[in-house]
Design an enzyme around this catalytic site. Structure first.
Site, PDB file in Angstrom:
ATOM      1  N   SER A 208      49.472 -53.613 -84.756  1.00 27.82           N
ATOM      2  CA  SER A 208      49.872 -53.077 -83.497  1.00 27.82           C
ATOM      3  C   SER A 208      49.444 -52.746 -81.718  1.00 27.82           C
ATOM      4  O   SER A 208      49.503 -52.787 -81.087  1.00 27.82           O
ATOM      5  CB  SER A 208      50.253 -51.713 -84.297  1.00 27.82           C
ATOM      6  OG  SER A 208      48.837 -50.572 -84.079  1.00 27.82           O
TER       7      SER A 208
ATOM      8  N   SER B 127      45.323 -54.082 -87.517  1.00 27.35           N
ATOM      9  CA  SER B 127      46.034 -53.477 -86.084  1.00 27.35           C
ATOM     10  C   SER B 127      44.591 -53.385 -84.975  1.00 27.35           C
ATOM     11  O   SER B 127      45.250 -53.956 -83.738  1.00 27.35           O
ATOM     12  CB  SER B 127      46.840 -52.237 -86.066  1.00 27.35           C
ATOM     13  OG  SER B 127      48.134 -52.559 -86.434  1.00 27.35           O
TER      14      SER B 127
ATOM     15  N   LYS C 236      45.182 -48.036 -75.861  1.00 31.24           N
ATOM     16  CA  LYS C 236      46.298 -48.747 -76.279  1.00 31.24           C
ATOM     17  C   LYS C 236      46.638 -46.981 -76.053  1.00 31.24           C
ATOM     18  O   LYS C 236      45.891 -46.103 -75.790  1.00 31.24           O
ATOM     19  CB  LYS C 236      46.192 -48.709 -78.129  1.00 31.24           C
ATOM     20  CG  LYS C 236      47.117 -48.764 -78.994  1.00 31.24           C
ATOM     21  CD  LYS C 236      46.872 -48.771 -80.056  1.00 31.24           C
ATOM     22  CE  LYS C 236      47.927 -49.478 -81.726  1.00 31.24           C
ATOM     23  NZ  LYS C 236      47.232 -49.767 -82.856  1.00 31.24           N
TER      24      LYS C 236
END
Lengths: 68, 446
Positions: free
Chosen positions: B129, B153, B53
């Site tokens: 996310s 997330s 990420k």
């Protein structure tokens, strides 16, 4: 602790935003007030939850590693 | 395949497929090939391909955290600790992955980088996310990925992309070298397509880091050695009450199937779930908004349009509300501890629905209309709010071609038990995470 009906988000945003240094035009204030109303709506179950006096806040501050 | 061949294959897949998925925001082919050439053949994760990420520091590129305002930041000078640990174990980082700006969202509809598309249906969200982390693994572009989970997330993308993901106990893994969102709630963890691979990765990620003042774990509790230990003797129940709220049949059926496979005959109710979820919501709003207040003052228009108003509102929350929320959270933890004295694992839905179309604003579940973006975390947010470990297991074809996940929730620091149960579910054939069918063909054939 809080009845959402008593919370005037628009007035609150207008009063508090300048206090934290946010200069928001009227249109933006209205959008932020709407966002705040959603926060309040979702947050009410916590805000109306009574907790015993001895319940301490969850975060634990770590003072660091001791080095003798 | 050798590590170099595996990296070459992954790069070919990324070149072929990421134009449709939009999982990557940076592909580091040269770096990956150089590192792959140096991997020791006997390293525990030799040649494992992964990506992170884009809120994790990767040396040489800015850590953008999905934002516009960090694009001009200087490149990171070193990899974050989790990437260093993985590469020290022989894994190879292929690049950085799409996410909701500053991790504030459940859909990865990022206005700066574009929406991330679900590999099972490209018209749908990949969740968030850590959407890029879920989609890159589900599309087979990498074997594993790193993500973060503040309110769901890791678990939401695991569910919507149909892969395994572990959100460890709060404080288990170090967050050093990652951009924070909500310090009180941020967790880090990996995704993978098999339980064994996830376990091996998780073990490598463990270990204390003196640079992380919030890390609570002082040692390593490996899960791989006991992975085949089974579930005999474990007390397992379904979470009822709040966790039986609005959801699709796909979510309901997935929970029932996992409960049956694990022999969970009883249902228990945690009466503090809704209040704890609300507390996490308030803490998130306040800490998220407060963290970015300087940039909001300077140019709030530069933030993600979907979150500008939420961040501004959060920065204004009364301190008394947030302090109260932290006490509610503690009360929620204590109430759950009483339940967990009896049960080793609790089962709950990960998301109330399968992946929804990109751009959708509302959900209607069981006749209840609700805003989609916060509602994706209905069943994850209370659990991360009290920091419990959760392993999300996937059920494929839960609704048409779309998968959905189920949360296996453990006692604090007992990730080992969750891995054993997930392995049982995988071995039974109920839970599996193959590459999404549209991306299953070898890269060399196209």
């Amino acid at each position: 602790m809080l009845d959402p009906k008593d919370f005037n988000a628009a007035a609150y945003v207008a009063a508090v935003a300048p206090a934290v240094g946010l200069r928001l035009p009227a249109e933006r204030q209205a959008r932020v007030a709407a966002a705040l109303e959603l926060v309040v709506k979702i947050g009410v179950p916590a805000l109306s939850c009574e907790v015993a006096e001895e319940i301490e806040p969850a975060p634990v501050f770590n003072p660091g590693v001791s080095r003798p | 395949m050798t590590p170099v061949e595996k990296v070459q294959d992954a790069l070919a897949r990324i070149a072929r497929d990421d134009g449709r998925v939009n999982a990557f925001t940076a592909v580091l082919g040269e770096r990956a090939l150089e590192r792959a050439a140096k991997v020791a053949p006997d390293a525990p994760l030799a040649g494992l391909t992964f990506a992170a990420k884009n809120l994790f520091d990767i040396a040489g590129i800015p850590t953008v955290a999905g934002s516009k305002i960090r694009r001009s930041a200087p490149p990171a000078t070193r990899d974050c600790i989790l990437i260093r640990r993985l590469e020290d174990a022989g894994a190879v980082c292929l690049g950085a992955l799409n996410m909701d700006e500053f991790a504030y969202g459940f859909t990865t509809e990022n206005s700066h980088d574009g929406a991330c598309h679900n590999p099972h249906d490209l018209t749908r969200i990949a969740g968030g996310s850590s959407g890029g982390s879920g989609a890159a693994v589900a599309a087979g572009m990498v074997e594993a990925s790193l993500g973060t989970d503040t309110n769901g997330s890791i678990r939401v993308p695991s569910s919507l992309n149909g892969i395994f993901g572990i959100k460890p106990t709060f404080g288990r893994l170090p967050r050093t070298g990652s951009v924070p969102f909500v310090a009180s709630l941020d967790h880090v963890g990996p995704f993978a397509r098999s339980v064994t691979q996830l376990a091996g990765i998780y073990d490598v990620l463990q270990g204390p880091d003196p640079a992380d003042a919030c890390q609570l774990a002082t040692g390593i509790d490996p899960v791989l050695p006991g992975l085949e230990g089974g579930i005999q003797g474990l007390n397992i129940a379904r979470l009822g009450g709040w966790f039986e709220g609005p959801m699709t049949d796909a979510a309901r059926n997935a929970v029932a199937a996992v409960a049956q496979a694990l022999g969970a005959a009883s249902t228990v109710s945690w009466g503090m779930a809704e209040a704890t979820r609300a507390a996490a919501f308030l803490i998130t709003s306040s800490e998220g908004g407060g963290l970015h207040l300087p940039e909001l003052r300077a140019a709030y228009e530069d933030f993600e349009p979907l979150t500008q108003d939420r961040l501004l509102a959060g920065a204004l929350l009364p301190a008394a509300w947030v302090l109260h929320a932290q006490r509610v959270r503690a009360a929620g933890r204590d109430a759950m501890a009483a339940i967990q004295r009896e049960f080793d694992i609790l089962i709950a839905p990960a998301t109330p629905t399968v992946a929804t179309p990109i751009g959708q604003e509302e959900l209607v579940l069981d006749g209840v209309r609700m805003p989609l973006r916060p509602s994706m975390g209905l069943y994850t947010q209370p659990i991360s709010g009290i920091g419990l470990p959760v392993l999300t297991v996937p059920i494929q074809n839960a609704e048409g071609v779309l998968p959905i996940g189920v949360q296996l929730i453990g006692r604090p620091w007992r990730e080992d038990v969750l891995f054993r149960a997930a392995r049982v579910l995988e071995a039974s054939g109920l839970c599996a995470a193959p590459v999404a069918p549209a991306f299953a063909a070898p890269a060399s054939t196209n």
